[in-house]
Design an enzyme around this catalytic site. Structure first.
Site, mmCIF file in Angstrom:
data_model
loop_
_atom_site.group_PDB
_atom_site.id
_atom_site.type_symbol
_atom_site.label_atom_id
_atom_site.label_comp_id
_atom_site.label_asym_id
_atom_site.label_seq_id
_atom_site.Cartn_x
_atom_site.Cartn_y
_atom_site.Cartn_z
ATOM 1 C CG HIS A 40 -0.488 -0.007 2.438
ATOM 2 N ND1 HIS A 40 0.520 -1.001 2.942
ATOM 3 C CD2 HIS A 40 -0.092 0.950 3.420
ATOM 4 C CE1 HIS A 40 0.551 -0.365 4.663
ATOM 5 N NE2 HIS A 40 0.855 0.806 3.836
HETATM 6 C C1 UD1 Z 1 -2.349 5.205 6.037
HETATM 7 C C2 UD1 Z 1 -0.589 5.743 6.110
HETATM 8 C C3 UD1 Z 1 0.561 4.793 5.810
HETATM 9 C C4 UD1 Z 1 -0.396 4.170 6.347
HETATM 10 C C5 UD1 Z 1 -1.652 3.382 5.879
HETATM 11 C C6 UD1 Z 1 -1.638 1.865 7.044
HETATM 12 C C7 UD1 Z 1 -0.571 8.154 5.242
HETATM 13 C C8 UD1 Z 1 0.095 9.371 4.785
HETATM 14 N N1 UD1 Z 1 -0.431 7.333 5.384
HETATM 15 O O1 UD1 Z 1 -1.828 5.041 4.051
HETATM 16 O O2 UD1 Z 1 1.232 5.691 6.628
HETATM 17 O O3 UD1 Z 1 0.813 3.003 6.920
HETATM 18 O O4 UD1 Z 1 -2.550 4.174 7.074
HETATM 19 O O5 UD1 Z 1 -2.314 1.303 6.812
HETATM 20 O O6 UD1 Z 1 -1.419 9.198 6.727
HETATM 21 N N2 UD1 Z 1 -9.693 4.071 1.273
HETATM 22 C C9 UD1 Z 1 -10.455 3.332 1.442
HETATM 23 N N3 UD1 Z 1 -11.170 3.041 2.858
HETATM 24 C C10 UD1 Z 1 -11.086 3.100 4.472
HETATM 25 C C11 UD1 Z 1 -9.672 4.055 4.212
HETATM 26 C C12 UD1 Z 1 -8.603 4.530 2.448
HETATM 27 O O7 UD1 Z 1 -11.124 2.579 0.710
HETATM 28 O O8 UD1 Z 1 -10.692 2.964 4.954
HETATM 29 C C13 UD1 Z 1 -9.238 4.021 0.493
HETATM 30 C C14 UD1 Z 1 -9.460 5.844 -0.355
HETATM 31 O O9 UD1 Z 1 -8.990 5.726 -1.570
HETATM 32 C C15 UD1 Z 1 -8.117 6.415 -0.088
HETATM 33 C C16 UD1 Z 1 -6.296 5.601 0.457
HETATM 34 O O10 UD1 Z 1 -7.274 4.138 0.857
HETATM 35 O O11 UD1 Z 1 -7.917 7.731 -0.910
HETATM 36 C C17 UD1 Z 1 -5.948 5.822 0.603
HETATM 37 O O12 UD1 Z 1 -5.912 6.582 2.107
HETATM 38 P P1 UD1 Z 1 -4.994 6.735 3.324
HETATM 39 O O13 UD1 Z 1 -6.122 7.120 4.849
HETATM 40 O O14 UD1 Z 1 -4.760 8.610 2.802
HETATM 41 O O15 UD1 Z 1 -4.049 6.409 3.092
HETATM 42 P P2 UD1 Z 1 -3.086 5.018 3.632
HETATM 43 O O16 UD1 Z 1 -2.863 4.314 2.114
HETATM 44 O O17 UD1 Z 1 -4.107 4.193 4.133
HETATM 45 N N1 UDP Z 2 -3.398 -6.057 9.206
HETATM 46 C C1 UDP Z 2 -4.820 -6.669 9.224
HETATM 47 N N2 UDP Z 2 -5.622 -6.877 7.889
HETATM 48 C C2 UDP Z 2 -4.858 -7.112 6.751
HETATM 49 C C3 UDP Z 2 -3.178 -6.162 6.660
HETATM 50 C C4 UDP Z 2 -2.092 -6.045 7.922
HETATM 51 O O1 UDP Z 2 -4.926 -6.962 10.345
HETATM 52 O O2 UDP Z 2 -5.468 -7.244 5.592
HETATM 53 C C5 UDP Z 2 -2.512 -5.279 10.202
HETATM 54 C C6 UDP Z 2 -1.094 -6.201 10.360
HETATM 55 O O3 UDP Z 2 -0.760 -6.993 10.879
HETATM 56 C C7 UDP Z 2 -0.019 -5.088 11.034
HETATM 57 C C8 UDP Z 2 -0.996 -3.805 10.654
HETATM 58 O O4 UDP Z 2 -1.634 -4.210 9.685
HETATM 59 O O5 UDP Z 2 -0.374 -5.084 12.857
HETATM 60 C C9 UDP Z 2 -0.525 -2.862 9.534
HETATM 61 O O6 UDP Z 2 -0.749 -2.059 9.066
HETATM 62 P P1 UDP Z 2 -0.092 -1.735 7.453
HETATM 63 O O7 UDP Z 2 -0.097 -2.403 7.367
HETATM 64 O O8 UDP Z 2 -1.476 -1.083 6.670
HETATM 65 O O9 UDP Z 2 0.530 -0.301 7.651
HETATM 66 P P2 UDP Z 2 1.559 0.457 8.467
HETATM 67 O O10 UDP Z 2 2.200 -0.911 9.613
HETATM 68 O O11 UDP Z 2 2.881 -0.103 6.716
HETATM 69 O O12 UDP Z 2 1.808 1.054 9.188
#
Ligand code: UD1
Ligand code: UDP
Length: 371
Positions: free
Chosen positions: A204
């Site tokens: 992601h």
């Molecule tokens: C965010 C964090 C990242 C973290 C990740 C954990 C920032 C800049 N990034 O990335 O550091 O590793 O969360 O998972 O804060 N969306 C959905 N449903 C949701 C949430 C998001 O569909 O519930 C989709 C939307 O299209 C959105 C995209 O995912 O635009 C990205 O979501 P966003 O929260 O901006 O960033 P993450 O990629 O989730």
């Molecule tokens: N995780 C989860 N389900 C999934 C993918 C990840 O529960 O389908 C959990 C994983 O075990 C970890 C956390 O989400 O605890 C990691 O989140 P993510 O990779 O979104 O964020 P990051 O750590 O890169 O910020």
């Protein structure tokens, strides 16, 4: 009793808060605020249900957007809540836009700020998370660190005075719930997977999926790995949306990559612990693979969790299919060995975080609020 406002908003932050919240509530009044950065059930609600995290007192419903839109909306939503609650301190986790917004609101509102997972650095400012972490650390009065490396990073930035090594709070949860997840989860049966037969993948990072050229390379890495073993990817909605925009959805399944929705923590933990290997660009998942003694191939050029690489359980391969393939072949013999979990603490980091926060609030080192 002092009041601490804890701001969370993303999947990994719910996991981290689950390690701290109950201990914090033994010492202070904690008010949990959910920014709404993550809002889908499988990225949010399921974690509250499975991890015993108390429901948030306030849900701000901020949602998605560009960095400016999202950060702006977060600042505008968080500030009034902080004004109404008037906490003695604010607590933030990790490195997301929610972390950044909470940090700025606290700093400008002259509210003492504590940061958990302080001092992590990839030294790559192209990552939005790196900017968020650096800013949060600069304005925090209490820097709670997962690793010695993080403390050293803060030292070299002149921030060691407020740093405390507590261990990793996510490791607390992984160690506590790992065996429970394996007993309770039916994920392998549901997906008809044999233990140690598959590679579990997640992806992601904005830098890997937002640009079509990078995303194509990521898809090529997944496909190449599927030549070694079936790949199961729990697809983050950001990545799903980008793959759909590229009209590449069919490509994955036809190249041996099985796409599933993001799963809850217990199912994910069970899938991870039973995997033959992990392929990811997540921060938390690299560490969880290490703790579960499962080899990890990381689709990044840098990592904050350098110990996993130094100890030979994780390889950084960027988006190069051949490097990924070779890394996995080289790491495979490690399956069956045990990692040293103690590098990420003793499973009591959450307790230690709560104790540090409470004593910081009592001490004169917590900056006083201006009335
Ligand atoms: C965010 C964090 C990242 C973290 C990740 C954990 C920032 C800049 N990034 O990335 O550091 O590793 O969360 O998972 O804060 N969306 C959905 N449903 C949701 C949430 C998001 O569909 O519930 C989709 C939307 O299209 C959105 C995209 O995912 O635009 C990205 O979501 P966003 O929260 O901006 O960033 P993450 O990629 O989730
Ligand atoms: N995780 C989860 N389900 C999934 C993918 C990840 O529960 O389908 C959990 C994983 O075990 C970890 C956390 O989400 O605890 C990691 O989140 P993510 O990779 O979104 O964020 P990051 O750590 O890169 O910020």
């Amino acid at each position: 009793m002092a009041t601490v406002l804890t701001l969370v908003g993303n999947r990994p932050q719910f996991v981290k808060a689950a390690a701290v919240s109950q201990h914090l509530r033994e010492r202070v009044e904690e008010i949990l605020v959910h920014s709404g950065q993550h809002y889908d059930r499988e990225l949010s609600e399921v974690f509250f249900e499975e991890l015993g995290l108390p429901p948030p007192a306030h849900e701000l419903g901020v949602g998605s957007g560009s960095h400016a839109e999202q950060t702006g909306a977060l600042l505008t939503a968080v500030e009034p809540v902080v004004h109404v609650i008037a906490p003695d301190a604010l607590l933030v986790y990790g490195d997301t836009n929610t972390t950044l917004a909470g940090s700025l609101v606290a700093a400008k509102g002259r509210i003492p700020l504590a940061h958990i997972e302080a001092g992590m650095r990839s030294f790559d400012r192209a990552m939005p998370e790196e900017i968020n972490r650096v800013v949060a650390d600069c304005v925090s009065g209490l820097l709670l660190c997962s690793t010695e490396t993080a403390v050293e990073n803060l030292r070299s930035e002149g921030l060691a005075e407020n740093a405390r090594l507590i261990g990793d709070v996510m490791a607390d949860v992984a160690l506590r719930l790992g065996p429970i997840a394996e007993r309770r989860s039916q994920a392998l049966q549901r997906l008809r997977l044999e233990p140690r037969s598959y590679i579990l993948a997640t992806a992601h990072r904005a830098g890997n999926v937002d640009q079509p050229a990078q995303l194509e390379r990521l898809l090529a890495v997944l496909a190449r790995m599927a030549e070694l073993a079936p790949v199961v990817i729990a697809l983050h909605p950001r990545t799903r949306a980008r793959i759909e925009a590229l009209r590449a959805s069919g490509q994955l399944e036809s190249r041996g990559v099985r796409v599933i929705e993001p799963v809850g923590f217990l199912d994910f933990t069970c899938l991870l612990r039973q995997a033959r290997a992990v392929l990811t660009d997540s921060g938390g998942v690299q560490k969880e693979a290490y703790l579960a003694s499962v080899p990890c191939v990381t689709m990044r050029e840098t990592t904050e969790w350098v110990e996993t690489v130094e100890l030979g359980w994780n390889r950084l391969v960027g988006l190069d299919p051949e490097s990924a393939f070779e890394a996995l072949e080289e790491l495979q013999p490690r399956l069956g060995e045990r990692t040293d979990a103690s590098i990420y603490g003793d499973g009591e980091a959450g307790e230690r975080a709560a104790a540090e926060i409470a004593s910081w609030l009592r001490s004169s080192s917590a900056p006083q609020r201006v009335p």
